[in-house]
Write a protein that holds these residues in place. Structure first.
Motif, PDB file in Angstrom:
ATOM      1  N   LEU A 160     -13.170 -17.835  11.598  1.00  0.00           N
ATOM      2  CA  LEU A 160     -13.328 -16.383  11.708  1.00  0.00           C
ATOM      3  C   LEU A 160     -12.774 -15.750  10.447  1.00  0.00           C
ATOM      4  N   LEU A 161     -13.532 -14.812   9.878  1.00  0.00           N
ATOM      5  CA  LEU A 161     -13.128 -14.119   8.661  1.00  0.00           C
ATOM      6  C   LEU A 161     -13.132 -12.615   8.897  1.00  0.00           C
ATOM      7  N   ASP A 162     -12.070 -11.977   8.471  1.00  0.00           N
ATOM      8  CA  ASP A 162     -11.991 -10.518   8.535  1.00  0.00           C
ATOM      9  C   ASP A 162     -12.935  -9.902   7.503  1.00  0.00           C
ATOM     10  N   ALA A 163     -13.224  -8.614   7.687  1.00  0.00           N
ATOM     11  CA  ALA A 163     -14.129  -7.919   6.771  1.00  0.00           C
ATOM     12  C   ALA A 163     -13.637  -7.960   5.338  1.00  0.00           C
ATOM     13  N   VAL A 164     -12.324  -7.992   5.128  1.00  0.00           N
ATOM     14  CA  VAL A 164     -11.795  -8.042   3.767  1.00  0.00           C
ATOM     15  C   VAL A 164     -12.178  -9.367   3.102  1.00  0.00           C
ATOM     16  N   CYS A 165     -12.215 -10.455   3.870  1.00  0.00           N
ATOM     17  CA  CYS A 165     -12.645 -11.745   3.341  1.00  0.00           C
ATOM     18  C   CYS A 165     -14.145 -11.741   3.067  1.00  0.00           C
ATOM     19  N   ILE A 166     -14.895 -11.101   3.943  1.00  0.00           N
ATOM     20  CA  ILE A 166     -16.350 -11.040   3.748  1.00  0.00           C
ATOM     21  C   ILE A 166     -16.677 -10.309   2.450  1.00  0.00           C
ATOM     22  N   ARG A 167     -16.006  -9.205   2.217  1.00  0.00           N
ATOM     23  CA  ARG A 167     -16.254  -8.447   0.984  1.00  0.00           C
ATOM     24  C   ARG A 167     -15.884  -9.268  -0.241  1.00  0.00           C
TER      25      ARG A 167
END
Length: 312
Positions: A160-167
């Motif tokens: 699972l990746l937070d949105a900050v990691c996705i960006r």
């Protein structure tokens, strides 16, 4: 209400998709406190994968699917998913149910506690050959000892990746990708979850020996220059050995008047030095090939359609 995206690359997974959807639907129905999105990335499948995804989309609006213009490989398919997911966090998993969806609530619990990257580490690897397990362990050990990036051993894409990691991942656009290393390279707050990897529910693995070998080379050349340094050290060692051997032959001839066995000595020396040179040239060639590919700056993928509508 927080939005959770589930990203699933799919290549020729027509047999697995109905079983996968039922388990995902049970999971989403049991977690009504989240808004759910399941994004399938059809990576140029040659079977009925795309048609099945279209049927799932018609029956459940939580299902979205992205159809790539051809088979680009899992690494490029994941980047396409990074670009299109809309959730506050994203769970990456395989379509063959080797990654149990029932682990996702535990990931969400840790995410709610403030972790940005909740990665699932394999406690057992399911039905794999002994040789593949040993080679995998050796690869992870080699990568951990040759790079400054802290790599998580025995860990795949299930996380699972937070949105900050996705960006952050969206900004890494190299075409020759080793995403498992990128997860570690971007940093952020991480937490480990242990799980037992399951066997495939249907079909056959798309990862043969040579594909895994190519992925291993990508991982090593993407995150360390250790092979280049090893080549330099080998060159220095061979030069010293050659000098020492030449000095030994000279002294032996001067002191003991011992004739030099010319042809065998010459052939062994030439073959040995030639092998070392070819090895070093091959290592340099791997890095030059990466430079050549990246300098062309081609897009990593092209999209044919999104949810059945043609891409612009």
């Amino acid at each position: 209400m927080k939005r959770v995206s589930i990203l699933i690359p799919a290549y020729n997974e027509e047999e697995s998709l109905p079983l996968l959807y039922r388990r995902l639907a049970d999971l989403m129905d049991a977690q009504p406190m989240y808004a759910w999105e399941v994004l399938f990335v059809n990576d140029g499948s040659r079977d009925h994968t795309l048609a099945i995804l279209a049927q799932l989309r018609e029956s459940d609006p939580r299902i979205n699917y992205l159809d790539l213009s051809r088979n680009y490989g899992k690494e490029a398919a994941m980047l396409a998913g990074f670009d299109y997911v809309t959730g506050d966090c994203m769970v990456i998993m395989d379509a063959d149910l080797q990654h149990p969806p029932e682990l996702i609530p535990d990931m969400l619990r840790l995410w709610e506690q403030g972790y940005d990257d909740v990665y699932a580490r394999r406690r057992t690897r399911g039905r794999e050959s002994f040789l593949r397990r040993r080679l995998t362990a050796a690869f992870y050990a080699l990568l951990r000892h040759t790079t400054r990036v802290p790599m998580q051993p025995n860990t795949g894409d299930f996380r699972l990746l937070d949105a900050v990691c996705i960006r952050a991942l969206r900004r890494l656009r190299e075409s020759q990708r080793y995403t498992k290393g990128m997860f570690s390279w971007i940093g952020f707050r991480k937490h480990e979850l242990l799980f037992d990897q399951q066997d495939r529910v249907a079909g056959q693995s798309k990862w043969g020996f040579f594909k895994l070998l190519n992925l291993a080379i990508e991982g090593i050349t993407s995150f360390t220059v250790a092979p280049l340094r090893i080549a330099s050290v080998c060159g220095a060692i061979v030069s010293l050995l050659a000098f020492a051997y030449g000095l030994f032959i000279l002294l032996k001839n001067l002191i003991y008047d011992d004739p030099v066995a010319g042809f065998p000595t010459l052939m062994v020396t030439i073959l040995f030095l030639g092998g070392v040179q070819l090895l070093c040239i091959g290592i340099i060639g791997e890095y030059l090939g990466r430079i050549f590919t990246e300098t062309k700056q081609r897009p990593v993928y092209f999209v044919s359609s999104y949810n059945g509508e043609r891409a612009d």
